[in-house]
Motif scaffolding. Structure first.
Motif, PDB file in Angstrom:
ATOM      1  N   GLU A   1     -44.345  -3.787 -22.513  1.00  0.00           N
ATOM      2  CA  GLU A   1     -44.089  -4.286 -21.178  1.00  0.00           C
ATOM      3  C   GLU A   1     -42.876  -3.574 -20.587  1.00  0.00           C
ATOM      4  N   LYS A   2     -43.026  -3.038 -19.396  1.00  0.00           N
ATOM      5  CA  LYS A   2     -41.896  -2.381 -18.752  1.00  0.00           C
ATOM      6  C   LYS A   2     -40.999  -3.421 -18.125  1.00  0.00           C
ATOM      7  N   ARG A   3     -39.699  -3.288 -18.369  1.00  0.00           N
ATOM      8  CA  ARG A   3     -38.712  -4.225 -17.866  1.00  0.00           C
ATOM      9  C   ARG A   3     -37.689  -3.476 -17.012  1.00  0.00           C
ATOM     10  N   PHE A   4     -37.060  -4.183 -16.110  1.00  0.00           N
ATOM     11  CA  PHE A   4     -35.955  -3.645 -15.325  1.00  0.00           C
ATOM     12  C   PHE A   4     -34.666  -4.034 -16.020  1.00  0.00           C
ATOM     13  N   LYS A   5     -33.966  -3.064 -16.566  1.00  0.00           N
ATOM     14  CA  LYS A   5     -32.754  -3.318 -17.345  1.00  0.00           C
ATOM     15  C   LYS A   5     -31.533  -3.036 -16.483  1.00  0.00           C
ATOM     16  N   ILE A   6     -30.760  -4.071 -16.247  1.00  0.00           N
ATOM     17  CA  ILE A   6     -29.619  -3.991 -15.345  1.00  0.00           C
ATOM     18  C   ILE A   6     -28.376  -4.543 -16.012  1.00  0.00           C
ATOM     19  N   ALA A   7     -27.240  -3.917 -15.767  1.00  0.00           N
ATOM     20  CA  ALA A   7     -25.953  -4.396 -16.267  1.00  0.00           C
ATOM     21  C   ALA A   7     -25.115  -4.857 -15.079  1.00  0.00           C
ATOM     22  N   LEU A   8     -24.503  -6.029 -15.204  1.00  0.00           N
ATOM     23  CA  LEU A   8     -23.693  -6.607 -14.137  1.00  0.00           C
ATOM     24  C   LEU A   8     -22.258  -6.775 -14.592  1.00  0.00           C
ATOM     25  N   SER A   9     -21.334  -6.496 -13.699  1.00  0.00           N
ATOM     26  CA  SER A   9     -19.954  -6.871 -13.913  1.00  0.00           C
ATOM     27  C   SER A   9     -19.723  -8.195 -13.190  1.00  0.00           C
ATOM     28  N   GLY A  10     -18.480  -8.613 -13.093  1.00  0.00           N
ATOM     29  CA  GLY A  10     -18.198  -9.906 -12.479  1.00  0.00           C
ATOM     30  C   GLY A  10     -17.459  -9.761 -11.167  1.00  0.00           C
ATOM     31  N   GLY A  11     -16.570 -10.699 -10.902  1.00  0.00           N
ATOM     32  CA  GLY A  11     -15.773 -10.656  -9.687  1.00  0.00           C
ATOM     33  C   GLY A  11     -16.609 -10.864  -8.437  1.00  0.00           C
ATOM     34  N   SER A  12     -16.199 -10.213  -7.350  1.00  0.00           N
ATOM     35  CA  SER A  12     -16.858 -10.396  -6.057  1.00  0.00           C
ATOM     36  C   SER A  12     -18.280  -9.843  -6.042  1.00  0.00           C
ATOM     37  N   LEU A  13     -18.624  -9.000  -7.024  1.00  0.00           N
ATOM     38  CA  LEU A  13     -19.981  -8.468  -7.099  1.00  0.00           C
ATOM     39  C   LEU A  13     -21.017  -9.582  -7.169  1.00  0.00           C
ATOM     40  N   ILE A  14     -20.710 -10.642  -7.897  1.00  0.00           N
ATOM     41  CA  ILE A  14     -21.673 -11.740  -8.058  1.00  0.00           C
ATOM     42  C   ILE A  14     -21.959 -12.407  -6.716  1.00  0.00           C
ATOM     43  N   GLN A  15     -20.925 -12.549  -5.881  1.00  0.00           N
ATOM     44  CA  GLN A  15     -21.143 -13.139  -4.568  1.00  0.00           C
ATOM     45  C   GLN A  15     -21.972 -12.211  -3.689  1.00  0.00           C
ATOM     46  N   VAL A  16     -21.756 -10.900  -3.798  1.00  0.00           N
ATOM     47  CA  VAL A  16     -22.562  -9.934  -3.047  1.00  0.00           C
ATOM     48  C   VAL A  16     -24.036 -10.078  -3.415  1.00  0.00           C
ATOM     49  N   LEU A  17     -24.312 -10.191  -4.710  1.00  0.00           N
ATOM     50  CA  LEU A  17     -25.697 -10.331  -5.158  1.00  0.00           C
ATOM     51  C   LEU A  17     -26.273 -11.669  -4.729  1.00  0.00           C
ATOM     52  N   HIS A  18     -25.461 -12.716  -4.759  1.00  0.00           N
ATOM     53  CA  HIS A  18     -25.915 -14.029  -4.286  1.00  0.00           C
ATOM     54  C   HIS A  18     -26.364 -13.938  -2.826  1.00  0.00           C
ATOM     55  N   GLU A  19     -25.530 -13.323  -2.018  1.00  0.00           N
ATOM     56  CA  GLU A  19     -25.827 -13.235  -0.583  1.00  0.00           C
ATOM     57  C   GLU A  19     -27.045 -12.351  -0.316  1.00  0.00           C
ATOM     58  N   GLY A  20     -27.192 -11.276  -1.085  1.00  0.00           N
ATOM     59  CA  GLY A  20     -28.232 -10.314  -0.781  1.00  0.00           C
ATOM     60  C   GLY A  20     -29.567 -10.543  -1.443  1.00  0.00           C
ATOM     61  N   LEU A  21     -29.568 -10.992  -2.690  1.00  0.00           N
ATOM     62  CA  LEU A  21     -30.816 -11.045  -3.459  1.00  0.00           C
ATOM     63  C   LEU A  21     -31.577 -12.355  -3.326  1.00  0.00           C
ATOM     64  N   LEU A  22     -30.863 -13.479  -3.282  1.00  0.00           N
ATOM     65  CA  LEU A  22     -31.549 -14.770  -3.369  1.00  0.00           C
ATOM     66  C   LEU A  22     -32.437 -15.060  -2.172  1.00  0.00           C
ATOM     67  N   LYS A  23     -32.188 -14.418  -1.040  1.00  0.00           N
ATOM     68  CA  LYS A  23     -33.020 -14.672   0.130  1.00  0.00           C
ATOM     69  C   LYS A  23     -34.251 -13.782   0.188  1.00  0.00           C
ATOM     70  N   ARG A  24     -34.368 -12.860  -0.758  1.00  0.00           N
ATOM     71  CA  ARG A  24     -35.507 -11.938  -0.747  1.00  0.00           C
ATOM     72  C   ARG A  24     -36.672 -12.503  -1.555  1.00  0.00           C
TER      73      ARG A  24
END
Length: 343
Positions: free
Chosen positions: A102-125
């Protein structure tokens, strides 16, 4: 140190950064999942044609691509392969398959304000195939997960707990063993074993290869938990994960993925916003010979690095700005209101 200038995408405000980063992430997801999911044995003929895996199933369709993936109750989720019969692929019979993976999307995340950026951008898609994601962490502060300093804890509260898993599936999340937070070396060794399971398996690989590595950059210049002037960690070229003790800011004990792991990724993306970051961004872009961790990555992953920044972070910075070209269809049918941030 001569550094290849990375692509720098500038935006007037935070919302623009979040929207563009979300598009960038989904595009990386689609590229990763469009690769062939299986390999053929040498059958001596051309009648067996692999399924066209570039056609991705978006939630809301009847395709197999959005089937939820359940996490195990333990702190680890070990990957598995689908059988030919259960994969939903139209292709050669199972006897002609060398391996189905099975092909997977492998992503690495850091913390800090990046998490809020992803919250704002990804969850509405509605085109984020969460059930196909393998999420790892670029670094972790060795604190309990309930702490506001925990990268996994914040990601769980601001993103993972808010995903509609019935519709979009459940990502597999690989975090540190919370019971080891009092021993940085053991915690780093244990997390490296998790990466080996996820990226090497039975094969021998020198480095893991993430589809996308997302990083922020702190005002003091550290990325992940790799700090300037911590030369021993910055020069590490064998270990995948290192312990960090006596960190100059924030929680003193941490673990971090290393520079070679970051630079080996298909794409490395920095997300930086705010006027407090402008001085360090100026040094990174104009004085690469200073050897800040971001400058090392700009050089080591040259051609695969992008920066998403707001105008405040580029105050008095001499750099060529690019206009971001959206790569994924984002019409109204693909966007839904973002859920509220939990208290």
């Amino acid at each position: 140190m001569t550094t290849t200038v990375p692509r720098v995408f500038a935006f007037h405000e935070f919302a623009g950064v979040a929207e563009a980063v979300a598009d960038h992430v989904v595009h990386a997801q689609n590229l990763a999942l469009s690769k062939e999911p299986y390999a053929l044995k040498n059958t001596g003929g051309s009648n067996s044609t692999p399924a066209n895996s570039s056609s991705l199933n978006v939630p809301g369709s009847n395709g197999a691509g959005n089937a939820p993936v359940s996490r195990q109750s333990s702190s680890r989720s070990i990957g598995h392969s689908h059988s030919a019969a259960g994969s939903g692929l139209r292709g050669p019979s199972s006897s002609k398959l060398k391996k189905i993976k099975e092909k997977r999307f492998k992503i690495a995340l850091s913390g800090g304000s990046l998490i809020q950026v992803l919250h704002e951008g990804l969850l509405k898609r509605q085109d984020v195939l969460w059930g196909k994601w393998d999420i790892y962490f670029a670094d972790e502060r060795l604190v309990p997960f309930e702490s506001s300093e925990s990268n996994f804890g914040n990601t769980k509260r601001k993103i993972l707990d808010l995903i509609d898993t019935c519709t979009y599936g459940t990502p597999r999340v690989y975090h540190i063993n919370e019971s080891l937070i009092n021993d940085p070396q053991e915690c780093a060794d244990d997390y490296e074993k998790e990466l080996i399971k996820g990226f090497a398996g039975r094969d021998s690989v020198k480095l893991p290869m993430f589809d996308l590595f997302l990083l922020g950059c702190a005002p003091d210049g550290h990325i992940a938990s790799l700090f300037p002037n911590f030369s021993e960690n910055l020069r590490e070229n064998l270990a995948w994960v290192v312990p960090v003790t006596n960190a100059p800011s924030g929680p003193s004990n941490r673990i971090s993925l290393t520079i070679p792991v970051i630079c080996h990724s298909h794409q490395v993306t920095f997300v930086v916003e705010g006027a407090t970051k402008a001085p360090v961004v100026k040094t990174i872009m104009e004085r690469p010979e200073k050897g800040l961790p971001s400058s090392i990555v700009n050089e080591g992953a040259a051609g695969r690095v992008a920066w998403f920044v707001d105008d405040d972070a580029l105050t008095d910075v001499q750099v060529t700005k690019k206009k971001y070209k959206f790569l994924v269809n984002t019409d109204a049918s693909q966007i839904s209101p973002s859920p509220p941030v939990p208290e």
